[in-house]
Design a protein around this motif. Structure first.
Motif, PDB file in Angstrom:
ATOM      1  N   LEU A  29       0.829  -1.206   0.000  1.00 56.97           N
ATOM      2  CA  LEU A  29       0.000   0.000   0.000  1.00 56.97           C
ATOM      3  C   LEU A  29       0.867   1.261   0.000  1.00 56.97           C
ATOM      4  O   LEU A  29       0.598   2.210  -0.749  1.00 56.97           O
ATOM      5  CB  LEU A  29      -0.934  -0.002   1.207  1.00 56.97           C
ATOM      6  N   ALA A  30       1.923   1.265   0.802  1.00 51.92           N
ATOM      7  CA  ALA A  30       2.823   2.418   0.848  1.00 51.92           C
ATOM      8  C   ALA A  30       3.495   2.637  -0.509  1.00 51.92           C
ATOM      9  O   ALA A  30       3.630   3.774  -0.977  1.00 51.92           O
ATOM     10  CB  ALA A  30       3.867   2.227   1.937  1.00 51.92           C
ATOM     11  N   PHE A  31       3.916   1.545  -1.159  1.00 52.96           N
ATOM     12  CA  PHE A  31       4.549   1.661  -2.468  1.00 52.96           C
ATOM     13  C   PHE A  31       3.581   2.251  -3.487  1.00 52.96           C
ATOM     14  O   PHE A  31       3.945   3.152  -4.254  1.00 52.96           O
ATOM     15  CB  PHE A  31       5.050   0.292  -2.942  1.00 52.96           C
ATOM     16  N   VAL A  32       2.347   1.767  -3.495  1.00 47.04           N
ATOM     17  CA  VAL A  32       1.351   2.267  -4.452  1.00 47.04           C
ATOM     18  C   VAL A  32       1.037   3.735  -4.189  1.00 47.04           C
ATOM     19  O   VAL A  32       0.955   4.530  -5.126  1.00 47.04           O
ATOM     20  CB  VAL A  32       0.070   1.404  -4.392  1.00 47.04           C
ATOM     21  N   VAL A  33       0.907   4.108  -2.926  1.00 47.41           N
ATOM     22  CA  VAL A  33       0.617   5.507  -2.600  1.00 47.41           C
ATOM     23  C   VAL A  33       1.759   6.412  -3.052  1.00 47.41           C
ATOM     24  O   VAL A  33       1.530   7.471  -3.660  1.00 47.41           O
ATOM     25  CB  VAL A  33       0.337   5.669  -1.090  1.00 47.41           C
ATOM     26  N   LEU A  34       2.990   6.021  -2.789  1.00 46.53           N
ATOM     27  CA  LEU A  34       4.132   6.837  -3.222  1.00 46.53           C
ATOM     28  C   LEU A  34       4.222   6.910  -4.738  1.00 46.53           C
ATOM     29  O   LEU A  34       4.565   7.959  -5.301  1.00 46.53           O
ATOM     30  CB  LEU A  34       5.423   6.283  -2.630  1.00 46.53           C
ATOM     31  N   LEU A  35       3.903   5.819  -5.415  1.00 47.94           N
ATOM     32  CA  LEU A  35       3.919   5.825  -6.873  1.00 47.94           C
ATOM     33  C   LEU A  35       2.852   6.772  -7.427  1.00 47.94           C
ATOM     34  O   LEU A  35       3.101   7.507  -8.383  1.00 47.94           O
ATOM     35  CB  LEU A  35       3.693   4.403  -7.389  1.00 47.94           C
ATOM     36  N   VAL A  36       1.690   6.791  -6.800  1.00 50.12           N
ATOM     37  CA  VAL A  36       0.622   7.701  -7.230  1.00 50.12           C
ATOM     38  C   VAL A  36       1.009   9.150  -6.960  1.00 50.12           C
ATOM     39  O   VAL A  36       0.745  10.038  -7.782  1.00 50.12           O
ATOM     40  CB  VAL A  36      -0.709   7.335  -6.533  1.00 50.12           C
ATOM     41  N   VAL A  37       1.661   9.410  -5.839  1.00 50.26           N
ATOM     42  CA  VAL A  37       2.087  10.773  -5.526  1.00 50.26           C
ATOM     43  C   VAL A  37       3.102  11.261  -6.555  1.00 50.26           C
ATOM     44  O   VAL A  37       3.046  12.404  -7.012  1.00 50.26           O
ATOM     45  CB  VAL A  37       2.668  10.842  -4.097  1.00 50.26           C
ATOM     46  N   ILE A  38       4.016  10.379  -6.954  1.00 55.20           N
ATOM     47  CA  ILE A  38       5.011  10.762  -7.958  1.00 55.20           C
ATOM     48  C   ILE A  38       4.357  10.993  -9.315  1.00 55.20           C
ATOM     49  O   ILE A  38       4.727  11.897 -10.059  1.00 55.20           O
ATOM     50  CB  ILE A  38       6.107   9.676  -8.064  1.00 55.20           C
ATOM     51  N   ALA A  39       3.363  10.186  -9.647  1.00 53.77           N
ATOM     52  CA  ALA A  39       2.728  10.255 -10.963  1.00 53.77           C
ATOM     53  C   ALA A  39       1.606  11.283 -11.026  1.00 53.77           C
ATOM     54  O   ALA A  39       0.951  11.401 -12.054  1.00 53.77           O
ATOM     55  CB  ALA A  39       2.175   8.879 -11.323  1.00 53.77           C
ATOM     56  N   ALA A  44       3.110  17.966 -12.567  1.00 56.10           N
ATOM     57  CA  ALA A  44       3.910  17.839 -13.786  1.00 56.10           C
ATOM     58  C   ALA A  44       4.505  19.169 -14.237  1.00 56.10           C
ATOM     59  O   ALA A  44       5.583  19.203 -14.814  1.00 56.10           O
ATOM     60  CB  ALA A  44       3.063  17.233 -14.907  1.00 56.10           C
ATOM     61  N   HIS A  45       3.844  20.289 -13.971  1.00 59.17           N
ATOM     62  CA  HIS A  45       4.348  21.584 -14.419  1.00 59.17           C
ATOM     63  C   HIS A  45       5.616  21.997 -13.671  1.00 59.17           C
ATOM     64  O   HIS A  45       6.383  22.812 -14.155  1.00 59.17           O
ATOM     65  CB  HIS A  45       3.269  22.654 -14.249  1.00 59.17           C
ATOM     66  N   ALA A  46       5.869  21.420 -12.497  1.00 60.09           N
ATOM     67  CA  ALA A  46       7.036  21.800 -11.708  1.00 60.09           C
ATOM     68  C   ALA A  46       8.276  20.988 -12.065  1.00 60.09           C
ATOM     69  O   ALA A  46       9.362  21.301 -11.607  1.00 60.09           O
ATOM     70  CB  ALA A  46       6.728  21.630 -10.217  1.00 60.09           C
ATOM     71  N   ALA A  47       8.129  19.965 -12.879  1.00 62.29           N
ATOM     72  CA  ALA A  47       9.262  19.089 -13.191  1.00 62.29           C
ATOM     73  C   ALA A  47      10.165  19.737 -14.235  1.00 62.29           C
ATOM     74  O   ALA A  47       9.711  20.307 -15.218  1.00 62.29           O
ATOM     75  CB  ALA A  47       8.755  17.753 -13.690  1.00 62.29           C
ATOM     76  N   ASN A  48      11.461  19.627 -14.017  1.00 61.27           N
ATOM     77  CA  ASN A  48      12.452  20.102 -14.981  1.00 61.27           C
ATOM     78  C   ASN A  48      13.233  18.905 -15.484  1.00 61.27           C
ATOM     79  O   ASN A  48      13.627  18.041 -14.714  1.00 61.27           O
ATOM     80  CB  ASN A  48      13.420  21.085 -14.332  1.00 61.27           C
ATOM     81  N   GLY A  49      13.504  18.843 -16.770  1.00 62.25           N
ATOM     82  CA  GLY A  49      14.286  17.733 -17.309  1.00 62.25           C
ATOM     83  C   GLY A  49      13.450  16.472 -17.408  1.00 62.25           C
ATOM     84  O   GLY A  49      12.278  16.509 -17.745  1.00 62.25           O
ATOM     85  N   ASP A  50      14.092  15.325 -17.109  1.00 61.02           N
ATOM     86  CA  ASP A  50      13.407  14.036 -17.175  1.00 61.02           C
ATOM     87  C   ASP A  50      12.356  13.931 -16.077  1.00 61.02           C
ATOM     88  O   ASP A  50      12.619  14.268 -14.926  1.00 61.02           O
ATOM     89  CB  ASP A  50      14.403  12.885 -16.998  1.00 61.02           C
ATOM     90  N   PRO A  51      11.170  13.423 -16.406  1.00 62.40           N
ATOM     91  CA  PRO A  51      10.172  13.220 -15.358  1.00 62.40           C
ATOM     92  C   PRO A  51      10.605  12.079 -14.436  1.00 62.40           C
ATOM     93  O   PRO A  51      11.177  11.092 -14.869  1.00 62.40           O
ATOM     94  CB  PRO A  51       8.906  12.867 -16.126  1.00 62.40           C
ATOM     95  N   ALA A  52      10.333  12.249 -13.170  1.00 61.04           N
ATOM     96  CA  ALA A  52      10.741  11.255 -12.183  1.00 61.04           C
ATOM     97  C   ALA A  52      10.062   9.920 -12.423  1.00 61.04           C
ATOM     98  O   ALA A  52      10.665   8.864 -12.238  1.00 61.04           O
ATOM     99  CB  ALA A  52      10.435  11.763 -10.776  1.00 61.04           C
ATOM    100  N   MET A  53       8.816   9.937 -12.832  1.00 58.35           N
ATOM    101  CA  MET A  53       8.078   8.695 -13.047  1.00 58.35           C
ATOM    102  C   MET A  53       8.741   7.858 -14.132  1.00 58.35           C
ATOM    103  O   MET A  53       8.859   6.643 -13.998  1.00 58.35           O
ATOM    104  CB  MET A  53       6.630   9.026 -13.419  1.00 58.35           C
ATOM    105  N   GLY A  54       9.161   8.493 -15.193  1.00 55.65           N
ATOM    106  CA  GLY A  54       9.826   7.774 -16.285  1.00 55.65           C
ATOM    107  C   GLY A  54      11.120   7.132 -15.833  1.00 55.65           C
ATOM    108  O   GLY A  54      11.420   5.984 -16.189  1.00 55.65           O
ATOM    109  N   ARG A  55      11.893   7.852 -15.030  1.00 56.48           N
ATOM    110  CA  ARG A  55      13.157   7.297 -14.522  1.00 56.48           C
ATOM    111  C   ARG A  55      12.899   6.122 -13.600  1.00 56.48           C
ATOM    112  O   ARG A  55      13.628   5.124 -13.638  1.00 56.48           O
ATOM    113  CB  ARG A  55      13.948   8.373 -13.794  1.00 56.48           C
ATOM    114  N   ILE A  56      11.877   6.233 -12.759  1.00 52.10           N
ATOM    115  CA  ILE A  56      11.572   5.142 -11.829  1.00 52.10           C
ATOM    116  C   ILE A  56      11.125   3.906 -12.592  1.00 52.10           C
ATOM    117  O   ILE A  56      11.574   2.793 -12.309  1.00 52.10           O
ATOM    118  CB  ILE A  56      10.506   5.584 -10.807  1.00 52.10           C
TER     119      ILE A  56
END
Length: 66
Positions: A29-39, A44-56
Protein backbone atom coordinates in the motif's frame (compact mmCIF):
# COMPACT_ATOMS: atom_id res chain seq x y z
CA UNK A 1 11.15 -25.32 40.44
CA UNK A 2 12.09 -24.28 36.89
CA UNK A 3 9.34 -23.52 34.42
CA UNK A 4 9.19 -25.85 31.47
CA UNK A 5 8.82 -24.26 28.06
CA UNK A 6 7.10 -26.14 25.32
CA UNK A 7 8.92 -26.00 22.03
CA UNK A 8 7.08 -26.87 18.84
CA UNK A 9 8.13 -30.16 17.30
CA UNK A 10 9.80 -29.49 13.97
CA UNK A 11 12.13 -31.49 11.85
CA UNK A 12 15.73 -30.38 11.89
CA UNK A 13 16.49 -27.73 9.26
CA UNK A 14 12.86 -26.82 8.67
CA UNK A 15 11.85 -23.16 8.77
CA UNK A 16 8.25 -22.14 9.32
CA UNK A 17 7.66 -18.45 8.71
CA UNK A 18 4.18 -16.99 8.85
CA UNK A 19 3.54 -13.33 8.28
CA UNK A 20 0.36 -11.57 9.28
CA UNK A 21 -1.66 -10.17 6.37
CA UNK A 22 -0.75 -6.58 7.21
CA UNK A 23 3.00 -7.32 7.04
CA UNK A 24 2.59 -7.79 3.29
CA UNK A 25 -0.31 -5.41 2.63
CA UNK A 26 1.10 -2.28 4.31
CA UNK A 27 4.40 -2.12 2.35
CA UNK A 28 2.48 -2.74 -0.88
CA UNK A 29 0.00 0.00 0.00
CA UNK A 30 2.82 2.42 0.85
CA UNK A 31 4.55 1.66 -2.47
CA UNK A 32 1.35 2.27 -4.45
CA UNK A 33 0.62 5.51 -2.60
CA UNK A 34 4.13 6.84 -3.22
CA UNK A 35 3.92 5.82 -6.87
CA UNK A 36 0.62 7.70 -7.23
CA UNK A 37 2.09 10.77 -5.53
CA UNK A 38 5.01 10.76 -7.96
CA UNK A 39 2.73 10.25 -10.96
CA UNK A 40 0.28 13.00 -9.93
CA UNK A 41 -0.33 15.09 -13.07
CA UNK A 42 -0.94 18.22 -10.99
CA UNK A 43 2.78 18.31 -10.17
CA UNK A 44 3.91 17.84 -13.79
CA UNK A 45 4.35 21.58 -14.42
CA UNK A 46 7.04 21.80 -11.71
CA UNK A 47 9.26 19.09 -13.19
CA UNK A 48 12.45 20.10 -14.98
CA UNK A 49 14.29 17.73 -17.31
CA UNK A 50 13.41 14.04 -17.18
CA UNK A 51 10.17 13.22 -15.36
CA UNK A 52 10.74 11.25 -12.18
CA UNK A 53 8.08 8.70 -13.05
CA UNK A 54 9.83 7.77 -16.29
CA UNK A 55 13.16 7.30 -14.52
CA UNK A 56 11.57 5.14 -11.83
CA UNK A 57 9.78 2.95 -14.35
CA UNK A 58 12.97 2.57 -16.40
CA UNK A 59 14.87 1.59 -13.27
CA UNK A 60 12.23 -1.00 -12.31
CA UNK A 61 12.22 -2.38 -15.86
CA UNK A 62 16.02 -2.58 -15.90
CA UNK A 63 16.08 -4.33 -12.51
CA UNK A 64 13.45 -6.87 -13.57
CA UNK A 65 15.27 -7.56 -16.86
CA UNK A 66 18.38 -8.83 -15.05
Amino acid sequence: MPAHTQSPSRTKGSVDIRLPWWAVALPMLAFVVLLVVIADPAQAHAANGDPAMGRILEHIQHTLAR
